[in-house]
Motif scaffolding. Structure first.
Motif, PDB file in Angstrom:
ATOM      1  N   SER A   1      -8.036  -2.864  -0.365  1.00 17.19           N
ATOM      2  CA  SER A   1      -6.849  -2.816  -1.219  1.00 17.19           C
ATOM      3  C   SER A   1      -6.729  -1.421  -1.822  1.00 17.19           C
ATOM      4  N   GLY A   2      -5.551  -0.822  -1.730  1.00 20.21           N
ATOM      5  CA  GLY A   2      -5.312   0.491  -2.313  1.00 20.21           C
ATOM      6  C   GLY A   2      -5.556   1.649  -1.365  1.00 20.21           C
TER       7      GLY A   2
ATOM      8  N   GLY B   1      -3.932   2.354   1.278  1.00 20.21           N
ATOM      9  CA  GLY B   1      -2.651   2.917   1.721  1.00 20.21           C
ATOM     10  C   GLY B   1      -2.033   2.211   2.917  1.00 20.21           C
TER      11      GLY B   1
ATOM     12  N   SER C   1       0.131  -0.375   3.169  1.00 19.03           N
ATOM     13  CA  SER C   1       1.584  -0.591   3.063  1.00 19.03           C
ATOM     14  C   SER C   1       2.337   0.726   3.171  1.00 19.03           C
ATOM     15  N   THR C   2       1.783   1.783   2.590  1.00 15.82           N
ATOM     16  CA  THR C   2       2.434   3.091   2.622  1.00 15.82           C
ATOM     17  C   THR C   2       2.517   3.602   4.059  1.00 15.82           C
TER      18      THR C   2
ATOM     19  N   ARG D   1       5.256  -8.823  -6.917  1.00 14.32           N
ATOM     20  CA  ARG D   1       5.261  -7.651  -7.800  1.00 14.32           C
ATOM     21  C   ARG D   1       6.719  -7.233  -7.980  1.00 14.32           C
TER      22      ARG D   1
ATOM     23  N   ARG E   1      -6.503   5.622  -6.085  1.00 16.36           N
ATOM     24  CA  ARG E   1      -5.253   5.080  -5.543  1.00 16.36           C
ATOM     25  C   ARG E   1      -4.964   3.684  -6.080  1.00 16.36           C
ATOM     26  N   LEU E   2      -6.018   2.861  -6.105  1.00 18.57           N
ATOM     27  CA  LEU E   2      -5.806   1.479  -6.555  1.00 18.57           C
ATOM     28  C   LEU E   2      -5.429   1.459  -8.034  1.00 18.57           C
TER      29      LEU E   2
ATOM     30  N   ARG F   1      -1.833   3.102  -8.603  1.00 21.74           N
ATOM     31  CA  ARG F   1      -0.657   2.328  -8.199  1.00 21.74           C
ATOM     32  C   ARG F   1      -0.082   1.568  -9.383  1.00 21.74           C
TER      33      ARG F   1
ATOM     34  N   THR G   1      -0.220  -1.522 -10.324  1.00 21.52           N
ATOM     35  CA  THR G   1       0.388  -2.846 -10.132  1.00 21.52           C
ATOM     36  C   THR G   1      -0.532  -3.981 -10.562  1.00 21.52           C
TER      37      THR G   1
END
Ligand SMILES: Nc1nc2c(ncn2[C@@H]2O[C@H](COP(=O)(O)OP(=O)(O)O)[C@@H](O)[C@H]2O)c(=O)[nH]1
Ligand SMILES: Nc1ncnc2c1ncn2[C@@H]1O[C@H](COP(=O)(O)OP(=O)(O)O)[C@@H](O)[C@H]1O
Length: 197
Positions: free
Chosen positions: A26-27, A29, A31-32, A56, A145-146, A149, A151
């Motif tokens: 998770s985090g 990347g 999805s990016t 989200r 990154r996580l 983000r 979220t």
């Protein structure tokens, strides 16, 4: 449940694209990278998973996920409608089987963005699938990154970092590893692995 390419002629089994699975902590990347790749190559079909996680801000039902209740998830599992499913950090996630198979039969390259447990299930049920691991440049960068983000609350981040340690240790199980230093580079490498370019 999902948009499928109805009315298209099935391609012969030996000419079908290989199913590709993208996993990673998770985090990292995922999805990016996938969003960047699909902007340039919308012909790659990304499976939309069902999840019991709450949306989200900005996430849309049927686009990012099918947001379902616990009861609905129970039924999808009991009816055999999921190609694979797993519990991740307190929520359940699963891949609707029919849409994946229909796209592959129509010759459309299919990508699944799923966790390690799901990747293992796909390996067992579809050994011809290609498993790709997305790795962070370093542990510190993954945490950055996580957290960056923004979220998830701190306790959810802790839980996801715990899962990340397990996922990073499983990297040798994958066919390919891509290190997400540059989104553009990784998107290009993933397309090449999928024979799209
Ligand atoms: N096994 C499985 N994992 C999934 C599925 N959909 C998403 N995941 C994974 O569940 C984890 C959490 O996803 P999500 O809550 O969207 O968080 P994010 O990936 O950190 O943005 C990630 O590792 C996803 O790849 C699925 O259908 N099956
Ligand atoms: N190559 C990269 N360099 C720097 N930041 C990145 C990179 N790839 C993704 N990010 C950032 O890292 C965070 C997590 O990315 P995301 O795609 O949500 O991860 P995942 O889907 O794997 O959970 C986001 O804020 C995203 O903008």
């Amino acid at each position: 449940m999902a948009v499928t390419p109805r009315g298209t002629t099935p391609v012969p089994p030996d000419a079908r694209p290989r199913l590709t699975v993208l996993s990673g902590p998770s985090g990292v990347g995922k999805s990016t990278v996938v969003a960047h790749m699909r902007k340039e190559h919308p012909e790659v079909w990304l499976s939309v998973s069902a999840t019991t996680r709450k949306p989200r801000p900005g996430e849309q039902h049927g686009v990012h996920y099918f947001f379902v209740s616990d009861d609905e998830m129970d039924k999808l599992i009991a009816n055999g409608e999921l190609l694979e499913w797993a519990e991740f950090a307190g929520n359940r996630y699963g891949t609707p089987r029919a849409a994946v198979l229909e796209h592959l039969e129509s010759g459309v390259p299919v990508l699944l963005e799923i966790d390690l447990q799901g990747a293992r299930q796909v390996r067992a049920s579809m050994p011809e699938a290609q498993l790709v691991f997305l790795a962070p440049p370093s542990w510190e960068e993954l945490v950055r990154r996580l957290t960056g983000r923004g979220t998830e609350p701190p306790e959810v981040i802790e839980r996801r970092l715990g899962a990340a340690k397990v996922e990073l240790a499983a990297e040798p199980e994958f066919d390919e590893t891509l290190v997400n230093t540059s989104v553009e580079d990784v998107a290009r490498e993933l397309l090449a692995l999928m024979d799209v370019v």
